[in-house]
Scaffold this motif. Sequence first.
Motif, short mmCIF file in Angstrom:
data_model
loop_
_atom_site.label_atom_id
_atom_site.label_comp_id
_atom_site.label_asym_id
_atom_site.label_seq_id
_atom_site.Cartn_x
_atom_site.Cartn_y
_atom_site.Cartn_z
N ASP A 231 0.99 -1.28 -0.07
CA ASP A 231 0.00 0.03 -0.05
C ASP A 231 0.71 1.25 0.11
O ASP A 231 0.42 2.42 -0.36
CB ASP A 231 -0.99 -0.03 1.25
N LEU A 232 2.06 0.89 0.15
CA LEU A 232 2.79 2.32 0.35
C LEU A 232 3.83 2.48 -0.93
O LEU A 232 4.66 3.51 -1.00
CB LEU A 232 3.94 2.17 1.64
N ASN A 233 3.53 1.55 -2.04
CA ASN A 233 4.12 1.62 -3.14
C ASN A 233 4.00 3.14 -3.92
O ASN A 233 3.24 3.99 -3.47
CB ASN A 233 3.78 0.81 -4.36
N PRO A 234 5.06 3.53 -4.76
CA PRO A 234 6.30 2.92 -4.96
C PRO A 234 7.64 3.33 -3.84
O PRO A 234 7.22 4.40 -3.39
CB PRO A 234 6.50 3.44 -6.41
N PHE A 235 8.63 2.67 -3.96
CA PHE A 235 9.79 3.03 -2.98
C PHE A 235 11.02 3.19 -3.51
O PHE A 235 11.51 3.02 -4.65
CB PHE A 235 10.00 1.73 -2.15
N VAL A 236 11.70 4.23 -2.78
CA VAL A 236 13.22 4.26 -2.80
C VAL A 236 13.65 3.53 -1.93
O VAL A 236 13.28 3.85 -0.65
CB VAL A 236 13.52 5.96 -2.89
N ILE A 237 14.79 2.71 -2.03
CA ILE A 237 15.20 1.72 -1.16
C ILE A 237 16.65 2.30 -0.89
O ILE A 237 17.56 2.50 -1.46
CB ILE A 237 15.16 0.42 -1.60
N ILE A 238 16.84 2.44 0.62
CA ILE A 238 18.09 2.98 0.97
C ILE A 238 18.97 1.56 1.36
O ILE A 238 18.61 0.74 2.24
CB ILE A 238 18.24 3.75 2.23
N GLY A 239 20.23 1.37 0.86
CA GLY A 239 20.88 0.15 1.19
C GLY A 239 20.92 -1.05 0.12
O GLY A 239 20.16 -1.60 -0.08
N ASN B 20 8.33 9.03 -8.79
CA ASN B 20 6.89 9.31 -8.41
C ASN B 20 6.95 8.45 -6.70
O ASN B 20 5.87 7.95 -6.22
CB ASN B 20 6.01 8.55 -9.08
N ALA B 21 8.09 8.38 -6.00
CA ALA B 21 8.19 7.53 -4.85
C ALA B 21 7.12 7.90 -3.72
O ALA B 21 7.02 9.10 -3.57
CB ALA B 21 9.52 7.49 -4.19
N LYS B 22 6.46 7.15 -3.22
CA LYS B 22 5.74 7.60 -1.88
C LYS B 22 6.35 7.43 -0.97
O LYS B 22 5.90 8.03 0.19
CB LYS B 22 4.12 6.93 -2.05
N GLY C 237 8.24 14.72 2.95
CA GLY C 237 6.93 14.23 2.87
C GLY C 237 6.52 12.75 2.62
O GLY C 237 5.66 12.26 1.88
N LYS C 238 7.69 11.81 2.71
CA LYS C 238 7.51 10.65 2.26
C LYS C 238 7.33 9.71 3.41
O LYS C 238 7.84 9.80 4.59
CB LYS C 238 8.80 10.16 1.54
N ASN C 239 6.62 8.55 3.02
CA ASN C 239 6.45 7.42 4.13
C ASN C 239 7.92 6.74 4.43
O ASN C 239 8.42 6.72 3.43
CB ASN C 239 5.37 6.52 3.88
N VAL C 240 8.02 6.23 5.70
CA VAL C 240 9.23 5.33 5.80
C VAL C 240 8.90 4.19 6.50
O VAL C 240 8.14 3.87 7.30
CB VAL C 240 10.02 6.28 6.82
N VAL C 241 9.76 3.13 6.00
CA VAL C 241 9.64 1.63 6.45
C VAL C 241 10.97 1.52 6.78
O VAL C 241 11.88 1.69 6.01
CB VAL C 241 9.20 0.74 5.43
N THR C 242 11.29 1.11 8.14
CA THR C 242 12.66 0.77 8.43
C THR C 242 12.77 -0.55 9.08
O THR C 242 11.92 -1.21 9.31
CB THR C 242 13.00 1.79 9.71
N SER C 243 14.19 -1.10 9.42
CA SER C 243 14.39 -2.30 9.74
C SER C 243 15.63 -1.99 10.85
O SER C 243 16.76 -2.39 10.43
CB SER C 243 14.71 -3.35 8.76
N PHE C 244 15.64 -1.09 11.65
CA PHE C 244 16.48 -0.76 12.72
C PHE C 244 17.01 -1.74 13.48
O PHE C 244 18.18 -1.59 14.20
CB PHE C 244 16.16 0.59 13.46
N ARG C 245 16.09 -2.68 13.93
CA ARG C 245 16.51 -3.99 15.02
C ARG C 245 16.96 -3.33 16.29
O ARG C 245 16.15 -3.36 17.15
CB ARG C 245 17.53 -4.79 14.20
N SER C 246 17.99 -2.96 16.46
CA SER C 246 18.58 -2.52 17.59
C SER C 246 18.28 -1.14 17.96
O SER C 246 18.66 -0.62 19.03
CB SER C 246 20.21 -2.41 17.64
N LEU C 247 17.41 -0.58 17.18
CA LEU C 247 16.91 1.09 17.47
C LEU C 247 15.84 1.04 17.09
O LEU C 247 15.30 1.89 15.94
CB LEU C 247 17.93 2.10 16.67
N PRO C 248 14.49 0.49 17.84
CA PRO C 248 13.22 0.45 17.45
C PRO C 248 12.46 1.98 17.27
O PRO C 248 13.16 2.60 18.12
CB PRO C 248 12.48 -0.33 18.46
#
Length: 350
Positions: free
Chosen positions: A12-20, A68-70, A95-106
């Motif tokens: 639902d958050l498409n499309p993405f720019v991915i860091i990493g 057109n990344a959201k 103004g973009k949504n963020v999905v993270t996987s910080f693991r040790s930094l929730p």
Amino acid sequence: MYFITSLKEIQDLNPFVIIGCGGGGEKFSNFEGVEAVGFIDDDIEKQGQEFCNNVISRDLTEVLQKTNAKSVAIMLPIGAEGTALKYAVEAIDNGKNVVTSFRSLPISQNESIIKFADAKGVILKEISPRLDVIRKIFGTAPPMCTEILPKLDYKPKTPIVFVGGTSQECGKRTTTRLLGKAALERGLNAVVISTDEMGFEQPVDMNFRAGSLSVMDVASAVIGSIKYMEEQKNPDIIFIEGQSSLTERGNPHPRGLSASILIGATPNATIVCHRPNHPYREPRGIEFEVKAIEALEPTKVVGLSLNLRNVSDKNELNNYESKYGLPAVDVKNGGASRLLDVIIDYIGDL
């Protein structure tokens, strides 16, 4: 409330720019239905290269303006939390949504970033380490991911000797210490690293309980210890105490710990300790341990250290030497010096 609980939430958050542009970034882009329109990585050597059908860029804001990344997915490894937070702030500011996987930094521990996302009206989510599943099974779990050390890629300049064994309580700590002592008596600048909180007996240059760490962090802890001691003492040789065994029956839990220490040590030579007639452990045996060690790491087992506490026939050394084709010694009765000769000869051949 910030955890991703289904793939649809990501879609639902498409499309993405991915860091990493590593394993995490590739995994995320391979999720069914995920649309990646750009990739960012700080590694200059990766920038400009193609990755998952996109060209890797360095400037997040520029890529966000051109696509057109959201949303932005931040898939960086442990140890890069500072960088991850920097990108999260930049994405939210755009103004973009963020999905993270910080693991040790929730996210729950970052009130400022939560308030910033709320003020900008964007969604902030993280991929859970699913400790709730462990808590459901066992009734207890760590409050957060315990993997916190950065991954190190370091090649030691010093010859490394790993002391492993066929079981717990078979003589690894004593053998490591007495090898260090024998080396010092020869005039070598030797370093002894103990991976046990009980490693107080001299000589020892550093001791920590590897079992207190996440198994994912143990190799880094060992590599970091080697690097630190090289910088501090410029040693001629480093001895590293192993824990448990790769093959012991009856108690499988520490076997992953043993593997992690061995991997972190990246040893040139290895000594295997064994306690015949062990009264309360179930070693599978020398042959199994030697094969396991040499299969896991490109090292060579060059000698055996026998704990003869439960042996009445002291000719057992000759029997083991003949059976396994390796020098076998009792380090408590002068054997450390012979074992050191074998190690030095082998390292010299390398």
